[in-house]
Design a protein around this motif. Sequence first.
Motif, PDB file in Angstrom:
ATOM      1  N   PRO A 101       0.710  -1.362   0.176  1.00 28.09           N
ATOM      2  CA  PRO A 101      -0.035  -0.101  -0.393  1.00 28.09           C
ATOM      3  C   PRO A 101       1.199   1.259   0.191  1.00 28.09           C
ATOM      4  O   PRO A 101       0.399   2.399  -0.886  1.00 28.09           O
ATOM      5  CB  PRO A 101      -0.393  -0.498   0.999  1.00 28.09           C
ATOM      6  N   LEU A 102       2.391   0.919   0.696  1.00 31.00           N
ATOM      7  CA  LEU A 102       2.968   2.320   0.988  1.00 31.00           C
ATOM      8  C   LEU A 102       3.398   2.728  -0.441  1.00 31.00           C
ATOM      9  O   LEU A 102       3.745   4.200  -1.370  1.00 31.00           O
ATOM     10  CB  LEU A 102       3.896   2.191   1.502  1.00 31.00           C
ATOM     11  N   ALA A 103       3.905   1.743  -1.724  1.00 31.73           N
ATOM     12  CA  ALA A 103       3.600   2.024  -2.871  1.00 31.73           C
ATOM     13  C   ALA A 103       3.214   2.538  -3.927  1.00 31.73           C
ATOM     14  O   ALA A 103       3.262   3.521  -4.578  1.00 31.73           O
ATOM     15  CB  ALA A 103       4.953   0.992  -3.547  1.00 31.73           C
ATOM     16  N   ARG A 131      11.222   9.997  -3.227  1.00 30.80           N
ATOM     17  CA  ARG A 131       9.980   9.177  -2.998  1.00 30.80           C
ATOM     18  C   ARG A 131      10.298   7.419  -1.904  1.00 30.80           C
ATOM     19  O   ARG A 131      10.239   7.025  -1.609  1.00 30.80           O
ATOM     20  CB  ARG A 131       8.935   8.791  -3.948  1.00 30.80           C
ATOM     21  N   VAL A 132      11.664   7.188  -2.466  1.00 34.26           N
ATOM     22  CA  VAL A 132      11.535   5.942  -2.287  1.00 34.26           C
ATOM     23  C   VAL A 132      12.868   5.905  -0.984  1.00 34.26           C
ATOM     24  O   VAL A 132      11.789   5.195   0.070  1.00 34.26           O
ATOM     25  CB  VAL A 132      12.900   4.841  -2.891  1.00 34.26           C
ATOM     26  N   ALA A 133      13.251   7.220  -0.445  1.00 31.10           N
ATOM     27  CA  ALA A 133      12.969   7.279   0.442  1.00 31.10           C
ATOM     28  C   ALA A 133      12.504   7.449   1.711  1.00 31.10           C
ATOM     29  O   ALA A 133      12.539   6.847   2.626  1.00 31.10           O
ATOM     30  CB  ALA A 133      14.672   8.736   1.041  1.00 31.10           C
ATOM     31  N   ILE A 188       5.456   4.255  -6.932  1.00 30.79           N
ATOM     32  CA  ILE A 188       6.437   3.935  -6.844  1.00 30.79           C
ATOM     33  C   ILE A 188       6.805   2.615  -7.618  1.00 30.79           C
ATOM     34  O   ILE A 188       7.743   1.824  -7.640  1.00 30.79           O
ATOM     35  CB  ILE A 188       7.457   3.467  -5.785  1.00 30.79           C
ATOM     36  N   THR A 189       5.919   1.764  -6.856  1.00 32.96           N
ATOM     37  CA  THR A 189       5.563   0.436  -7.570  1.00 32.96           C
ATOM     38  C   THR A 189       6.166  -0.127  -8.769  1.00 32.96           C
ATOM     39  O   THR A 189       7.377  -1.249  -8.704  1.00 32.96           O
ATOM     40  CB  THR A 189       3.644  -0.390  -7.668  1.00 32.96           C
ATOM     41  N   PRO A 190       6.397   0.528  -9.965  1.00 34.53           N
ATOM     42  CA  PRO A 190       6.524   0.429 -11.682  1.00 34.53           C
ATOM     43  C   PRO A 190       8.525   0.394 -10.962  1.00 34.53           C
ATOM     44  O   PRO A 190       9.249  -0.634 -12.372  1.00 34.53           O
ATOM     45  CB  PRO A 190       6.604   0.675 -12.807  1.00 34.53           C
ATOM     46  N   ILE A 191       8.449   1.063 -10.423  1.00 33.06           N
ATOM     47  CA  ILE A 191      10.509   1.341 -10.164  1.00 33.06           C
ATOM     48  C   ILE A 191      11.106   0.347  -9.265  1.00 33.06           C
ATOM     49  O   ILE A 191      12.386   0.559  -8.337  1.00 33.06           O
ATOM     50  CB  ILE A 191      10.755   2.822 -10.001  1.00 33.06           C
ATOM     51  N   LEU A 192      10.184  -0.356  -8.070  1.00 32.34           N
ATOM     52  CA  LEU A 192      10.645  -0.998  -6.554  1.00 32.34           C
ATOM     53  C   LEU A 192      12.059  -1.847  -7.389  1.00 32.34           C
ATOM     54  O   LEU A 192      13.087  -2.376  -6.239  1.00 32.34           O
ATOM     55  CB  LEU A 192       9.581  -2.138  -6.216  1.00 32.34           C
TER      56      LEU A 192
END
Length: 252
Positions: free
Chosen positions: A126-128, A151-153, A133-137
């Motif tokens: 849910p956070l991603a 956003r990752v940070a 940011i789901t496509p860049i995990l």
Amino acid sequence: MPLLTLEHVRRVFKENSQQVVALKDISLSVKAGDYVAIMGESGAGKTTLLNIIATLDKASSGTIKLEGQNLNELTERNAAKFRREQLGFVFQNFNLLNTFNNRDNIFLPLVLAKKSHLEMAKRLAPLAAQLEITPILDRFPYEISGGQRQRVAAARALITQPQLLLADEPTGALDSHNAAGLLRLFDQVNDQGQTILMVTHSAVTASYSKRTLFIKDGVIYHELIRGDQDKQDYLTKITQSLTALASEEARS
């Protein structure tokens, strides 16, 4: 009872056998769900204050309590555990590891806390999605933009479900578009109950907060409360306060 309280906090450094007073006398309280910005001239003690709250530094005197726990009394080992479990950090320069992909960067504090992979995946999904940011995990930090890195940070900071989110110049390395995106995220998580304490030199960034504290010469000399003001009116008040501070500095 406030979530965070500081009473008469003082920090003195030794520099070339001279005493340098970074914080003279700081008292403040932050309630759960608050969103506080800390501003002041360079050298006013903002980052020192944040480091003391983060247990990365210790006050020379005074007390700092989070939910009644005296942070000055923590051993080094317990302080590290406290940071990992109770605090989230968002830094100006992201502090991501280029040898890890974005997913593993986000998971790092949970790995250190020995959470199961199932628990980590459950928290991340849910956070991603919220942070988009789901496509860049599965990509690496060096493969994405500065806004995406921040956003990752932010995901790494929030995945621990911290009692207190500490942000040190979080928009300092971002352009205006990405800065606005990060601040909208802070608004969202604050609306969901996340407590935020943020150091910033930017009046625009501070205008997203609910309260702004101004530090001068190691003390809190002024406070603004947003109340029902919109961001633009609050920004005007913050700018006026910064102008008054600069005028005082010029006269002294």
